[in-house]
Design an enzyme around this catalytic site. Structure first.
Site, mmCIF file in Angstrom:
data_model
loop_
_atom_site.group_PDB
_atom_site.id
_atom_site.type_symbol
_atom_site.label_atom_id
_atom_site.label_comp_id
_atom_site.label_asym_id
_atom_site.label_seq_id
_atom_site.Cartn_x
_atom_site.Cartn_y
_atom_site.Cartn_z
ATOM 1 C CB SER A 165 -0.950 -0.043 1.201
ATOM 2 O OG SER A 165 -1.867 1.029 1.181
ATOM 3 C CG ASP A 203 -6.685 -3.829 -4.420
ATOM 4 O OD1 ASP A 203 -7.531 -2.983 -4.084
ATOM 5 O OD2 ASP A 203 -5.584 -3.960 -3.857
#
Length: 210
Positions: A139, A196
């Site tokens: 991330s 995602d």
């Protein structure tokens, strides 16, 4: 069963979320690594990370933690693109000329905060010992790792060419880098899980649909 590189470096990236040093010392040997350093400083723009090594693989891993606090979330929200000049080298092609790269402002700040320390580690430890340095993160940590790799390759001719000296595994990172020659980069692997949305979502996408 032996892990693939994607599995291995994803697990090493996720271990950066461990708060306690003894947790890292317990889990890293399961992946064949030994802890060398664990930094948990929490100043704004400074992301925690750990450093570990595998003597057999001659691999030094620096794993940068992703979003785990409100302060980290604020870094994600500093999304306005800024231009950074990589000098004296183009980090994507290895050509000896500087280039202007558009970056996610918050992640660039985090990468620049880490750069002097990581640069010294590579020069003083990894290169003399013949180790490959692998930057990993998930991330926010993955985006910071990628930009850190770009900055380091732009500054050091001895990191250009083959990715044997410096490689990046960026796990589920938000969009953070815009340059027409980024597809030529041979030193970054971005891992995306299925559909995602996070790696596909950036300031340009927001502007397009507003």
């Amino acid at each position: 069963m032996e892990l693939t590189n994607a599995e291995l470096y994803t697990r090493l990236a996720m271990l950066a979320y461990k708060e306690e040093t003894d947790q890292l010392e317990r889990h890293l040997p399961e992946l064949g690594y030994s802890l060398l350093r664990h930094e948990t400083q929490r100043d704004f723009g400074v992301l925690p990370y750990y450093m570990a090594y595998n003597a057999t693989r001659k691999n030094l891993v620096i794993s940068i933690r992703g979003t785990s606090s409100l302060q980290d979330a604020m870094i994600n929200l500093v999304v306005d693109p800024v231009v950074v000049k990589t000098t004296p080298n183009c980090p994507f092609t290895g050509d000896r000329h500087s280039v202007d790269v558009q970056c996610h402002q918050g992640m660039l700040l985090a990468a620049e905060q880490l750069c002097p320390t990581i640069e010294a580690i590579i020069n003083d430890i990894a290169i003399p010992l013949g180790y490959q340095t692998t930057l990993v993160g998930h991330s926010l940590g993955g985006g910071t790792a990628a930009l850190l790799g770009v900055l380091l390759r732009g500054r050091h001719p001895n990191l250009l060419g083959s990715p044997d000296k410096l490689y990046v595994w960026s796990i589920a990172s938000p969009a953070m880098l815009w340059h027409r020659r980024v597809a030529e980069a041979n030193f970054i692997t971005a891992v995306v899980n299925g559909f995602d949305i996070v790696p596909r979502f950036g300031v340009y996408q927001v502007r397009k649909f507003t």
